[in-house]
Write an enzyme that holds these catalytic residues in place. Structure first.
Site, PDB file in Angstrom:
ATOM      1  N   SER A  24      -1.534  -6.950  10.314  1.00 49.02           N
ATOM      2  CA  SER A  24      -2.582  -6.545   9.371  1.00 49.02           C
ATOM      3  C   SER A  24      -3.959  -6.911   9.900  1.00 49.02           C
ATOM      4  O   SER A  24      -4.948  -6.292   9.515  1.00 49.02           O
ATOM      5  CB  SER A  24      -2.423  -7.291   8.044  1.00 49.02           C
ATOM      6  OG  SER A  24      -1.165  -7.107   7.514  1.00 49.02           O
ATOM      7  N   HIS A  40       0.879   0.242  10.786  1.00 51.68           N
ATOM      8  CA  HIS A  40       0.650  -0.729   9.719  1.00 51.68           C
ATOM      9  C   HIS A  40       1.111  -0.182   8.372  1.00 51.68           C
ATOM     10  O   HIS A  40       0.439   0.655   7.769  1.00 51.68           O
ATOM     11  CB  HIS A  40      -0.849  -1.086   9.684  1.00 51.68           C
ATOM     12  CG  HIS A  40      -1.191  -2.122   8.662  1.00 51.68           C
ATOM     13  ND1 HIS A  40      -2.334  -2.081   7.909  1.00 51.68           N
ATOM     14  CD2 HIS A  40      -0.523  -3.234   8.261  1.00 51.68           C
ATOM     15  CE1 HIS A  40      -2.359  -3.117   7.092  1.00 51.68           C
ATOM     16  NE2 HIS A  40      -1.277  -3.823   7.283  1.00 51.68           N
ATOM     17  N   GLU A  91      -1.227   3.026   8.318  1.00 52.05           N
ATOM     18  CA  GLU A  91      -2.368   3.113   9.232  1.00 52.05           C
ATOM     19  C   GLU A  91      -1.841   3.048  10.659  1.00 52.05           C
ATOM     20  O   GLU A  91      -0.920   2.267  10.945  1.00 52.05           O
ATOM     21  CB  GLU A  91      -3.332   1.951   8.990  1.00 52.05           C
ATOM     22  CG  GLU A  91      -4.056   2.037   7.662  1.00 52.05           C
ATOM     23  CD  GLU A  91      -4.957   0.837   7.379  1.00 52.05           C
ATOM     24  OE1 GLU A  91      -5.834   0.960   6.518  1.00 52.05           O
ATOM     25  OE2 GLU A  91      -4.769  -0.223   8.000  1.00 52.05           O
ATOM     26  N   ASN A  96      -7.918  -2.726   4.560  1.00 51.67           N
ATOM     27  CA  ASN A  96      -8.249  -4.147   4.385  1.00 51.67           C
ATOM     28  C   ASN A  96      -9.715  -4.436   4.668  1.00 51.67           C
ATOM     29  O   ASN A  96     -10.284  -5.376   4.127  1.00 51.67           O
ATOM     30  CB  ASN A  96      -7.372  -5.027   5.284  1.00 51.67           C
ATOM     31  CG  ASN A  96      -6.013  -5.273   4.655  1.00 51.67           C
ATOM     32  OD1 ASN A  96      -5.874  -5.273   3.442  1.00 51.67           O
ATOM     33  ND2 ASN A  96      -5.000  -5.464   5.491  1.00 51.67           N
TER      34      ASN A  96
END
Ligand SMILES: NC(=O)c1ccc[n+]([C@@H]2O[C@H](COP(=O)([O-])OP(=O)(O)OC[C@H]3O[C@@H](n4cnc5c(N)ncnc54)[C@H](O)[C@@H]3O)[C@@H](O)[C@H]2O)c1
Length: 517
Positions: free
Chosen positions: A123, A144, A156, A194
């Protein structure tokens, strides 16, 4: 570009939360899956968990008995990395530490064929750093998944500096073939979701630290006025405050201390106290079976009979219709920003008021980033995400606001069916400053070429459940207003946190849609 053929086995390394979920996704898509974990018995436990989840899918009617049986037959817990030698794709989901990942990829490179794609589910760690030192770093990419992997649509695909674009393409096509929505991006700190989500927590922390209001009110305002599925404090408690702080800290450190991402003392304090969230029985809230603290909600007040609108509403313009439908007579003089005019009235020259004028002469002003206090007898109105469906508004009276002005403002919105939260006069209130920061972050990411505009909006809708993508949001409200609020906040807090993206300022001048950047 074609996806990985179903005939190619998929290896998953790390049989924890994410690894077992990812293995299930590949399995249900039709691949042979080999699951490996360094911890004795962990891969077997992962297999058991997947079996149990497949059984639940059968019970729900999502999967047939035969499909579940075939899937179980395709899944193997393996005891060494050597068993992954025939895999076409190996996805790593081990502990989030660079040395462990680098060591693992070096070992994989020894056992796998030269054309095996190696993907990391990290991440926060740079894909480029994970691949560095390998013989063939070009076959390493990010893949991801979001938690829980079988349910979350977003994947992702962050490409590192050395990733072969064809490898990223194959992985994205494979994610799509597995029923996911892939978003390709560069491997930069936090990737897309994120990274852009940082200010969702950050602005809440800023308001909390300024004692603008409490956690429950901030959460309720972002949910019920902003339209977000969860507030930042309840979401942080769900994710884990330690995990959330670690992600925030990682983005901040990887951007060399960019003040935009600086974590907050309040976050560190809950972690230091061991209030890690739901998993610890206490986080921003207590999870001891008691009631959650109620958000500030104003007591009922009578509505004014008539008010005058003098323009200046963008995000909240649609609330005027709800106020009028509730029986308050709304006389409209349209001087608001382009795109919000209804053509109902004419602005009278010499008249300088804007916002809603209440019977006693006090004003309700949609926030432009200044505190209401600079406008005298005035109340600042926070943005709503969708004026037609919002169930709450947030107001901040200025220091010179007359009590009757605040009472009338509260009564007017209550008449329109909205709960009202009154907070201290923090600039940009709660929803407006949050949305502006999300838009800014999204614009910067696109401007740096790290992801395409449409992909950024997709990532935020699917990865975080935001009601709309930040670029769409910015276009709806208008980049000029977003840039104005950020510029005002940047003057108020000159740390650099609120600096508007240069591309946002350009779009504000040209009117070019943010989704067309
Ligand atoms: N949990 C999430 O919400 C989430 C979401 C997206 C990405 N991620 C990322 O996915 C990865 C795994 O996270 P998780 O939450 O599944 O962790 P986890 O702790 O649940 O599982 C990690 C597993 O990896 C095993 N492991 C550790 N080192 C290993 C090694 N060298 N070789 C083989 N197995 C090893 C552990 O025994 C453990 O079973 C991390 O990189 C994390 O950042 C997590």
């Amino acid at each position: 570009m074609a996806e990985l053929p179903l005939s190619a086995p998929v290896g998953v390394v790390g049989a924890g939360t994410m690894g077992s979920g990812i293995a299930q996704v590949a399995l249900v898509a039709g691949h042979q899956v080999r699951l490996y974990d360094v911890l004795d018995g962990a891969a077997a436990r992962g297999v058991e968990q997947i079996h149990a989840r497949l059984d639940r899918l059968v019970a729900k009617g999502t999967l047939s008995d035969a499909q579940a049986r075939a899937a179980k037959e395709r899944l193997t817990a393996v005891g060494s990395l050597d068993a992954l030698s025939d895999c076409g794709l190996v996805i790593e989901a081990v502990v989030e530490q660079l040395p462990a990942k680098r060591e693992l990829f070096a070992a994989l490179e020894k056992v796998c064929a030269d054309d095996t794609i190696l993907a990391t589910n990290t991440s926060t760690i740079s894909v480029t750093a994970i691949a560095a030192g390998l013989r063939r770093p070009e076959r390493v990419t990010g893949m991801h998944f979001f938690n829980p992997a079988p349910l979350m649509a977003l994947v992702e695909v962050p490409a590192g500096a050395t990733t072969d674009p064809t490898v990223a393409e194959i992985v994205a096509a494979t994610a799509a073939a597995w029923g996911k929505t892939p978003v390709r991006c560069a491997s930069t700190p936090g990737f897309v979701a994120n990274r852009i989500a940082r200010p969702f927590y950050g602005e809440a922390m800023q308001v909390l630290e300024e004692r603008g209001t409490d956690c429950a009110t901030i959460d309720a305002v972002l949910r019920e006025a902003g339209g977000f599925p969860m507030g930042p404090f309840e979401l942080a408690d769900l994710v884990g405050n330690d995990v959330n702080l670690a992600v925030g800290r990682s983005v901040w450190e990887q951007t060399f201390g960019d003040p935009r991402y600086a974590p907050f003392v309040a976050q560190q304090q809950v972690v230091d106290a061991g209030w890690l969230g739901r998993k610890a029985g206490r986080g921003w809230y207590a999870y001891d079976g008691g009631d959650r603290p109620a958000p500030h909600t104003a007591e009922p007040r009578p509505a004014p009979e008539r008010v005058t609108y003098h323009g200046g509403f963008a995000a909240c313009y649609g609330l005027l219709d709800r106020i009028a439908a509730a029986g308050v007579s709304v006389e409209r003089y349209e001087t608001g920003p382009a795109g919000t005019r209804s053509g109902a009235g004419e602005f009278e020259p010499g008249e300088s008021a804007y916002g809603i004028e209440l019977p006693g002469g006090g004003l309700v002003l949609e926030t432009v980033g200044e505190p209401a206090t600079v406008d005298g007898d005035a109340v600042a109105l926070d943005w709503v995400g969708d004026p037609a469906t919002a169930s709450r508004v947030c107001l901040a009276p200025g220091d010179a606001c007359e009590p009757a002005t605040l009472d009338d403002a509260i009564g007017m919105f209550q008449a329109a069916g909205l709960a009202v939260s009154v907070i201290d006069d923090v600039p940009g209130l709660i929803v407006a400053r949050t949305i502006c920061m999300l838009v800014n972050e999204a614009v910067d990411l696109v401007a740096r070429g790290e992801a395409a505009a449409a992909d950024v909006d997709t990532a935020m809708r699917l990865g975080t459940g935001y009601p709309r993508g930040p670029l769409e949001w910015g276009d709806r409200i208008g980049s000029a207003i977003v840039a104005e609020i950020l510029s005002t906040l940047a003057r108020t807090y000159p740390s650099g946190r609120y600096r508007p993206s240069p591309q946002l300022i350009r779009a504000a001048h040209t009117g070019r849609p943010l989704r067309g950047l």
